[in-house]
Motif scaffolding. Structure first.
Motif, PDB file in Angstrom:
ATOM      1  N   GLU A  19      42.039   5.523 -62.450  1.00 15.83           N
ATOM      2  CA  GLU A  19      41.399   6.463 -63.141  1.00 15.83           C
ATOM      3  C   GLU A  19      42.652   7.750 -64.010  1.00 15.83           C
ATOM      4  N   ASP A  20      43.118   7.799 -63.067  1.00 15.07           N
ATOM      5  CA  ASP A  20      44.416   8.634 -64.156  1.00 15.07           C
ATOM      6  C   ASP A  20      44.776   8.396 -65.265  1.00 15.07           C
ATOM      7  N   MET A  21      45.279   6.689 -65.614  1.00 17.69           N
ATOM      8  CA  MET A  21      45.516   5.937 -67.104  1.00 17.69           C
ATOM      9  C   MET A  21      45.171   6.557 -68.075  1.00 17.69           C
ATOM     10  N   ASN A  22      44.348   7.021 -68.397  1.00 18.71           N
ATOM     11  CA  ASN A  22      43.624   7.822 -69.598  1.00 18.71           C
ATOM     12  C   ASN A  22      44.602   8.616 -70.048  1.00 18.71           C
ATOM     13  N   ASP A  23      45.336   9.686 -68.463  1.00 16.61           N
ATOM     14  CA  ASP A  23      45.543  10.967 -69.337  1.00 16.61           C
ATOM     15  C   ASP A  23      47.156  10.583 -69.486  1.00 16.61           C
ATOM     16  N   PRO A  24      47.482  11.209 -71.043  1.00 13.40           N
ATOM     17  CA  PRO A  24      48.362  10.785 -71.790  1.00 13.40           C
ATOM     18  C   PRO A  24      49.729  10.427 -71.231  1.00 13.40           C
ATOM     19  N   GLU A  25      49.744  11.426 -70.650  1.00  7.85           N
ATOM     20  CA  GLU A  25      50.768  12.141 -69.840  1.00  7.85           C
ATOM     21  C   GLU A  25      51.724  10.749 -68.733  1.00  7.85           C
ATOM     22  N   ILE A  26      50.704  10.454 -68.438  1.00  5.92           N
ATOM     23  CA  ILE A  26      50.396   9.269 -66.951  1.00  5.92           C
ATOM     24  C   ILE A  26      50.986   8.321 -67.537  1.00  5.92           C
ATOM     25  N   ALA A  27      50.114   7.843 -69.043  1.00 10.05           N
ATOM     26  CA  ALA A  27      50.598   6.495 -69.397  1.00 10.05           C
ATOM     27  C   ALA A  27      51.787   6.516 -70.023  1.00 10.05           C
ATOM     28  N   GLU A  28      52.479   7.746 -70.469  1.00 13.01           N
ATOM     29  CA  GLU A  28      53.496   7.615 -70.873  1.00 13.01           C
ATOM     30  C   GLU A  28      54.724   7.674 -69.277  1.00 13.01           C
ATOM     31  N   ASP A  29      54.537   8.088 -68.592  1.00 10.28           N
ATOM     32  CA  ASP A  29      55.393   8.043 -67.419  1.00 10.28           C
ATOM     33  C   ASP A  29      55.243   6.825 -66.685  1.00 10.28           C
ATOM     34  N   ILE A  30      54.117   5.665 -66.927  1.00 10.15           N
ATOM     35  CA  ILE A  30      53.740   4.331 -66.908  1.00 10.15           C
ATOM     36  C   ILE A  30      55.038   3.432 -67.909  1.00 10.15           C
ATOM     37  N   LYS A  31      54.926   4.063 -68.992  1.00  8.62           N
ATOM     38  CA  LYS A  31      55.453   3.704 -70.310  1.00  8.62           C
ATOM     39  C   LYS A  31      57.097   3.441 -69.895  1.00  8.62           C
ATOM     40  N   ASN A  32      57.105   4.632 -69.445  1.00  8.41           N
ATOM     41  CA  ASN A  32      58.996   4.491 -69.485  1.00  8.41           C
ATOM     42  C   ASN A  32      59.244   4.220 -67.764  1.00  8.41           C
ATOM     43  N   LEU A  33      58.608   4.330 -67.146  1.00 11.47           N
ATOM     44  CA  LEU A  33      58.773   3.597 -65.525  1.00 11.47           C
ATOM     45  C   LEU A  33      58.954   2.079 -66.168  1.00 11.47           C
ATOM     46  N   LEU A  34      59.040   1.572 -66.849  1.00  7.30           N
ATOM     47  CA  LEU A  34      58.403  -0.440 -67.217  1.00  7.30           C
ATOM     48  C   LEU A  34      59.487  -0.264 -68.303  1.00  7.30           C
ATOM     49  N   ARG A  35      59.773   0.645 -69.290  1.00 10.00           N
ATOM     50  CA  ARG A  35      61.044   0.530 -69.282  1.00 10.00           C
ATOM     51  C   ARG A  35      62.477   0.376 -69.086  1.00 10.00           C
ATOM     52  N   PHE A  36      62.211   1.471 -67.750  1.00  8.40           N
ATOM     53  CA  PHE A  36      63.497   1.612 -66.913  1.00  8.40           C
ATOM     54  C   PHE A  36      63.587   0.327 -65.896  1.00  8.40           C
ATOM     55  N   LEU A  37      62.872  -0.395 -65.797  1.00  7.10           N
ATOM     56  CA  LEU A  37      62.526  -1.012 -64.777  1.00  7.10           C
ATOM     57  C   LEU A  37      63.083  -2.818 -65.700  1.00  7.10           C
ATOM     58  N   ASP A  38      63.071  -2.690 -66.643  1.00 10.93           N
ATOM     59  CA  ASP A  38      63.368  -3.222 -67.917  1.00 10.93           C
ATOM     60  C   ASP A  38      64.557  -2.975 -67.891  1.00 10.93           C
ATOM     61  N   ALA A  39      64.932  -2.145 -68.248  1.00  9.77           N
ATOM     62  CA  ALA A  39      66.762  -1.834 -68.348  1.00  9.77           C
ATOM     63  C   ALA A  39      67.241  -2.529 -67.043  1.00  9.77           C
ATOM     64  N   SER A  40      66.923  -1.814 -65.994  1.00 11.12           N
ATOM     65  CA  SER A  40      67.825  -2.406 -64.704  1.00 11.12           C
ATOM     66  C   SER A  40      67.915  -3.578 -64.018  1.00 11.12           C
ATOM     67  N   LEU A  41      66.954  -4.397 -64.937  1.00  7.16           N
ATOM     68  CA  LEU A  41      67.031  -5.920 -64.323  1.00  7.16           C
ATOM     69  C   LEU A  41      68.001  -6.121 -65.338  1.00  7.16           C
ATOM     70  N   LYS A  42      68.090  -5.975 -66.912  1.00  7.74           N
ATOM     71  CA  LYS A  42      69.136  -6.301 -67.877  1.00  7.74           C
ATOM     72  C   LYS A  42      70.616  -5.830 -67.037  1.00  7.74           C
ATOM     73  N   TYR A  43      70.227  -4.717 -66.387  1.00  8.83           N
ATOM     74  CA  TYR A  43      71.479  -4.101 -66.137  1.00  8.83           C
ATOM     75  C   TYR A  43      72.212  -5.163 -65.294  1.00  8.83           C
ATOM     76  N   LEU A  44      71.496  -5.691 -64.441  1.00  8.22           N
ATOM     77  CA  LEU A  44      72.459  -6.342 -63.350  1.00  8.22           C
ATOM     78  C   LEU A  44      72.842  -7.523 -63.312  1.00  8.22           C
ATOM     79  N   LYS A  45      71.685  -8.040 -64.655  1.00 10.14           N
ATOM     80  CA  LYS A  45      71.892  -9.862 -65.019  1.00 10.14           C
ATOM     81  C   LYS A  45      73.148  -9.131 -65.764  1.00 10.14           C
ATOM     82  N   ASN A  46      73.343  -8.312 -66.913  1.00 12.20           N
ATOM     83  CA  ASN A  46      74.563  -8.213 -67.567  1.00 12.20           C
ATOM     84  C   ASN A  46      75.855  -7.851 -66.195  1.00 12.20           C
ATOM     85  N   ALA A  47      75.720  -6.982 -65.345  1.00  8.71           N
ATOM     86  CA  ALA A  47      76.934  -7.294 -64.563  1.00  8.71           C
ATOM     87  C   ALA A  47      77.259  -8.106 -64.059  1.00  8.71           C
ATOM     88  N   THR A  48      76.558  -8.946 -63.559  1.00 10.57           N
ATOM     89  CA  THR A  48      76.616 -10.210 -62.591  1.00 10.57           C
ATOM     90  C   THR A  48      76.224 -11.309 -62.828  1.00 10.57           C
TER      91      THR A  48
END
Length: 98
Positions: A19-48
């Motif tokens: 239900e919280d997902m209707n809140d634009p601020e929470i939706a933005e947080d989740i979008k950013n969390l996904l972006r950070f997850l993707d960047a962290s996975l990519k960084y790990l792959k690039n580093a190793t």
């Protein structure tokens, strides 16, 4: 996937309901969390040069990176996990358990 969105949310202690997902601020947080997850996975792959699937050290590394990025984004005071991250990354360069 090495780390799921649900695992990342739990690690950064970001508790929201469907239900919280209707809140634009929470939706933005989740979008950013996904972006950070993707960047962290990519960084790990690039580093190793490896794409990890179930390695527990790699999983912890990604979770620490996501938390650091998310805390910085939210303006939260953070501990400096740099030494932990460096130790984990060094180990993963030699770990063939993908």
């Amino acid at each position: 996937m090495l780390v799921t969105l649900e695992e990342a949310k739990a690690y950064v202690k970001y508790e929201v309901t469907d239900e919280d997902m209707n809140d634009p601020e929470i939706a933005e947080d989740i979008k950013n969390l996904l972006r950070f997850l993707d960047a962290s996975l990519k960084y790990l792959k690039n580093a190793t040069g490896k794409e990890f699937v179930s390695n527990p050290i790699a999983k912890q590394y990604v979770l620490i990176c996501v938390k650091e990025l998310f805390d910085d984004f939210k303006g939260q005071t953070k501990k400096d996990p740099l030494s932990t991250k460096n130790l984990l990354l060094e180990q993963l360069k030699y770990d063939n358990d993908l």
